[in-house]
Scaffold this active site. Structure first.
Site, PDB file in Angstrom:
ATOM      1  N   ASP A  42       4.997 -26.754 -18.190  1.00  0.00           N
ATOM      2  CA  ASP A  42       4.012 -27.523 -18.822  1.00  0.00           C
ATOM      3  C   ASP A  42       2.643 -26.895 -18.472  1.00  0.00           C
ATOM      4  O   ASP A  42       1.640 -27.534 -18.178  1.00  0.00           O
ATOM      5  CB  ASP A  42       3.841 -28.860 -18.707  1.00  0.00           C
ATOM      6  CG  ASP A  42       3.145 -29.596 -19.497  1.00  0.00           C
ATOM      7  OD1 ASP A  42       2.618 -29.081 -20.880  1.00  0.00           O
ATOM      8  OD2 ASP A  42       2.745 -30.986 -19.560  1.00  0.00           O
ATOM      9  N   VAL A  61      -2.160 -41.422 -14.626  1.00  0.00           N
ATOM     10  CA  VAL A  61      -2.634 -40.848 -13.239  1.00  0.00           C
ATOM     11  C   VAL A  61      -3.808 -41.847 -12.742  1.00  0.00           C
ATOM     12  O   VAL A  61      -4.943 -41.816 -13.420  1.00  0.00           O
ATOM     13  CB  VAL A  61      -3.051 -39.439 -13.135  1.00  0.00           C
ATOM     14  CG1 VAL A  61      -3.187 -39.050 -11.809  1.00  0.00           C
ATOM     15  CG2 VAL A  61      -1.912 -38.542 -14.002  1.00  0.00           C
ATOM     16  N   LYS A 108       0.846 -40.425 -10.197  1.00  0.00           N
ATOM     17  CA  LYS A 108       1.117 -40.395 -11.602  1.00  0.00           C
ATOM     18  C   LYS A 108       2.321 -41.268 -11.910  1.00  0.00           C
ATOM     19  O   LYS A 108       3.475 -41.405 -11.323  1.00  0.00           O
ATOM     20  CB  LYS A 108       1.559 -38.894 -11.885  1.00  0.00           C
ATOM     21  CG  LYS A 108       2.266 -38.828 -13.398  1.00  0.00           C
ATOM     22  CD  LYS A 108       2.289 -37.351 -13.987  1.00  0.00           C
ATOM     23  CE  LYS A 108       1.273 -36.846 -14.669  1.00  0.00           C
ATOM     24  NZ  LYS A 108       1.579 -35.634 -15.452  1.00  0.00           N
ATOM     25  N   GLY A 116      -1.762 -38.769 -19.836  1.00  0.00           N
ATOM     26  CA  GLY A 116      -1.389 -37.586 -20.815  1.00  0.00           C
ATOM     27  C   GLY A 116      -0.106 -38.029 -21.402  1.00  0.00           C
ATOM     28  O   GLY A 116       0.425 -39.267 -21.346  1.00  0.00           O
ATOM     29  N   LEU A 129      -7.417 -41.829 -13.474  1.00  0.00           N
ATOM     30  CA  LEU A 129      -7.985 -40.343 -13.383  1.00  0.00           C
ATOM     31  C   LEU A 129      -7.925 -39.837 -14.853  1.00  0.00           C
ATOM     32  O   LEU A 129      -8.432 -39.019 -15.230  1.00  0.00           O
ATOM     33  CB  LEU A 129      -7.221 -39.522 -12.403  1.00  0.00           C
ATOM     34  CG  LEU A 129      -7.665 -39.689 -11.037  1.00  0.00           C
ATOM     35  CD1 LEU A 129      -6.826 -38.939  -9.985  1.00  0.00           C
ATOM     36  CD2 LEU A 129      -9.100 -39.197 -10.860  1.00  0.00           C
ATOM     37  N   GLY A 130      -6.795 -40.417 -15.456  1.00  0.00           N
ATOM     38  CA  GLY A 130      -6.563 -39.913 -16.774  1.00  0.00           C
ATOM     39  C   GLY A 130      -5.248 -40.390 -17.267  1.00  0.00           C
ATOM     40  O   GLY A 130      -4.480 -41.052 -16.547  1.00  0.00           O
TER      41      GLY A 130
HETATM   42  N1  LIG Z   1      -3.509 -33.985  -8.697  1.00  0.00           N
HETATM   43  C1  LIG Z   1      -4.426 -34.464  -9.328  1.00  0.00           C
HETATM   44  N2  LIG Z   1      -5.659 -33.999  -8.874  1.00  0.00           N
HETATM   45  C2  LIG Z   1      -6.684 -34.594  -9.585  1.00  0.00           C
HETATM   46  N3  LIG Z   1      -6.778 -35.069 -10.862  1.00  0.00           N
HETATM   47  C3  LIG Z   1      -5.880 -35.368 -11.319  1.00  0.00           C
HETATM   48  C4  LIG Z   1      -4.510 -34.743 -10.555  1.00  0.00           C
HETATM   49  N4  LIG Z   1      -3.158 -34.984 -11.396  1.00  0.00           N
HETATM   50  C5  LIG Z   1      -3.882 -35.244 -12.621  1.00  0.00           C
HETATM   51  N5  LIG Z   1      -5.162 -35.699 -12.595  1.00  0.00           N
HETATM   52  C6  LIG Z   1      -6.188 -36.067 -13.631  1.00  0.00           C
HETATM   53  O1  LIG Z   1      -5.485 -36.772 -14.717  1.00  0.00           O
HETATM   54  C7  LIG Z   1      -5.623 -36.334 -15.941  1.00  0.00           C
HETATM   55  C8  LIG Z   1      -4.547 -36.910 -16.680  1.00  0.00           C
HETATM   56  O2  LIG Z   1      -3.327 -36.077 -16.043  1.00  0.00           O
HETATM   57  P1  LIG Z   1      -1.899 -36.100 -16.975  1.00  0.00           P
HETATM   58  O3  LIG Z   1      -1.027 -35.006 -16.350  1.00  0.00           O
HETATM   59  O4  LIG Z   1      -1.506 -37.433 -17.031  1.00  0.00           O
HETATM   60  O5  LIG Z   1      -2.419 -35.413 -18.500  1.00  0.00           O
HETATM   61  P2  LIG Z   1      -2.171 -34.149 -19.104  1.00  0.00           P
HETATM   62  O6  LIG Z   1      -2.329 -33.008 -18.302  1.00  0.00           O
HETATM   63  O7  LIG Z   1      -3.384 -34.010 -20.247  1.00  0.00           O
HETATM   64  O8  LIG Z   1      -1.117 -34.139 -19.892  1.00  0.00           O
HETATM   65  P3  LIG Z   1       0.467 -33.858 -19.644  1.00  0.00           P
HETATM   66  O9  LIG Z   1       1.132 -35.405 -19.354  1.00  0.00           O
HETATM   67  O10 LIG Z   1       1.078 -33.353 -20.609  1.00  0.00           O
HETATM   68  O11 LIG Z   1       0.441 -33.426 -18.323  1.00  0.00           O
HETATM   69  C9  LIG Z   1      -5.872 -34.994 -15.706  1.00  0.00           C
HETATM   70  O12 LIG Z   1      -6.683 -34.489 -16.931  1.00  0.00           O
HETATM   71  C10 LIG Z   1      -6.562 -34.853 -14.532  1.00  0.00           C
HETATM   72  O13 LIG Z   1      -8.179 -35.163 -14.770  1.00  0.00           O
HETATM   73 MG   LIG Z   2      -1.120 -33.066 -16.411  1.00  0.00          MG
END
Ligand SMILES: Nc1ncnc2c1ncn2[C@@H]1O[C@H](COP(=O)(O)OP(=O)(O)OP(=O)(O)O)[C@@H](O)[C@H]1O
Ligand SMILES: [Mg+2]
Length: 432
Positions: free
Chosen positions: A147, A40, A54, A35, A32-33
């Site tokens: 955050d 995730v 995650k 960070g 999904l991505g």
């Molecule tokens: N519970 C969720 N439901 C749907 N999509 C999610 C969920 N959690 C994360 N994602 C997706 O995964 C992506 C990456 O999330 P991640 O939290 O790793 O990155 P971030 O928010 O950009 O940075 P950080 O690590 O500082 O939180 C998000 O941008 C979102 O699109």
């Molecule tokens: Mg995030």
């Protein structure tokens, strides 16, 4: 079977070669991505229920880090599901720790604004109400998000949802010096840069920055170099886009440099709801959150969620998990006269989910034993002391046979004692 099962998820990308294929009972079907905290994945079980998994970049071999992680995730799981993506469980025993949450289909606020421009009118009002409702629910469970930012708000089909609450704290990455948090500087409150105590007011500050970003497409203290942003956060007034007057006033108050001057999340929610409500009577906290939830267009809190997998640890009898609504309020709700909770019946809380914690997991001790058995530090220590034993044996006997026997005995004893002690201490700190 989930009604989402099988439907394509926009933005989902293929797994990389070295990505894990499963997390507990969930098959990982794509990314999904990623960070600062990790990657995730979208997880799916046999029934087609989807979750977000995650995998966090953190070494939890240190018992203190592990214990903090377990404690913060347990608190995050107690947050009432008002405009939040519920944290379902965490796994800390495997090689890669992970946190499983409710999957919310939709773009993040950040992506939405980048692709479609600022949010305006009623949509902005609903976004502000939904996100601050989530914050009030998070704070009333004694959790600080740490955050909150446009990347951590997902615009679900049925309203905005705040994700990732408590994870920054669980990972111990709230220290200003940590490189993990560089990307979020634009939403960090001044006290974060001063190394002062961090509490709910830092989330209120981040909420205001997030809503200002939604309305204007840029955060109120810029997003250029770390030091320039830090300087503005500490010294300058916010640079805000044109906002409806109530929101403008609220956001300015929430961006106060002194955390004591900021209203709390419930107070902000009450003031936002007053705008579109006929003032009739004060509301209890639960009704206030329900009202915020409905105004934001989110589903009712007893919306069915994926079941906790059977592999998830069960609560210990001494630590019952109490539904958020039944717990005594951490901070009394502001008794503000706002309306119309009239005809709505009170929704029962989502059934409590068990606490994480390897202490309650029958497979946990075995996994920890396996982990400790190949611990490089433990093996090196045993080898070193084994060699010392061999040297001492040689000095005493001047014969290689007894020297080798003394060395081997020292190695085995040191290795086994360390293994048992480390396993026992790890399990104890997880329960603590
Ligand atoms: N519970 C969720 N439901 C749907 N999509 C999610 C969920 N959690 C994360 N994602 C997706 O995964 C992506 C990456 O999330 P991640 O939290 O790793 O990155 P971030 O928010 O950009 O940075 P950080 O690590 O500082 O939180 C998000 O941008 C979102 O699109
Ligand atoms: Mg995030």
């Amino acid at each position: 079977m989930s009604e989402l099962a099988g439907t394509p998820v926009p933005g989902l990308t293929k797994l990389w070669t070295h990505d894990p294929l499963t997390a507990g009972r969930y098959r990982l079907v794509g990314r999904l991505g990623a960070g600062g905290q990790g990657v995730v994945y979208l997880g799916e079980d046999d029934a087609g229920d989807r979750v977000a998994v995650k995998m966090v970049n953190v070494d939890l071999s240190d018992p203190r880090a592990r214990s903090q992680f377990v404690k913060e995730i347990a608190a995050a799981r107690r947050v009432a599901p008002f405009c939040t993506a519920q944290v379902l469980f965490a796994e800390v025993d495997g090689e890669r720790p992970y946190v499983v949450s409710e999957f919310i289909e939709g773009p993040t606020l950040h992506r939405h604004v980048r692709e479609h421009g600022p949010v305006t009118g009623n949509a902005l009002h609903r976004l502000a109400v939904g996100t601050v409702t989530a914050l009030a629910a998070i704070h009333s469970a004694g959790v600080v998000h740490c955050d909150l930012k446009p990347d951590n708000v997902v615009l679900g089909k049925d309203g905005p949802r705040v994700i990732d609450f408590g994870i920054a704290r669980a990972l111990g990455v709230t220290e200003t010096a940590s490189s993990r948090i560089m990307g979020t500087t634009a939403y960090m409150a001044p006290e974060r840069f001063r190394n002062d105590t961090i509490g709910p007011p830092c989330d209120v500050f981040a909420w205001a920055g997030t809503i200002a970003f939604a309305a204007g497409g840029r955060p109120p203290f810029g997003n250029d170099s770390l030091f320039a942003v830090m300087h503005r956060v500490l010294n300058d007034p916010p640079d805000l886009p044109a906002l409806p007057s109530v929101l403008d006033e609220l956001i300015r108050e929430c961006l106060a440099k002194d955390p004591a001057d900021r209203p709390d999340a419930e107070r902000v929610l009450v003031r936002l709801l007053r705008q579109d409500a006929t003032v009739t009577r004060p509301l209890r906290r639960e009704s206030l959150l329900e009202f915020g939830n409905e105004t934001a267009g989110a589903p009712t809190p007893n919306h069915p969620l994926p079941q906790v997998p059977p592999t998830a640890p069960q609560p210990t009898p001494t630590q019952p998990v109490v539904p958020a609504q039944a717990r005594p309020a951490a901070q009394p709700a502001q008794a503000q006269p706002i309306a119309p909770a009239q005809a709505r019946p009170t929704q029962p809380a989502h059934p409590p989910v068990p606490e994480p914690g390897v202490g309650a997991d029958p497979g946990g001790a075995l996994r920890r034993l396996r982990h400790e058995a190949v611990d490089a530090w433990g093996i090196s220590t045993a080898l070193f002391l084994g060699s010392a034993g061999a040297a001492a044996g040689y000095v005493a006997s001047s014969a290689p046979g007894p020297a080798a026997a003394a060395g081997a005995a020292a190695f085995v004893v040191v290795y086994l004692v360390r293994l048992l002690v480390a396993t026992a201490l790890g399990a104890r700190s997880d329960r603590g």
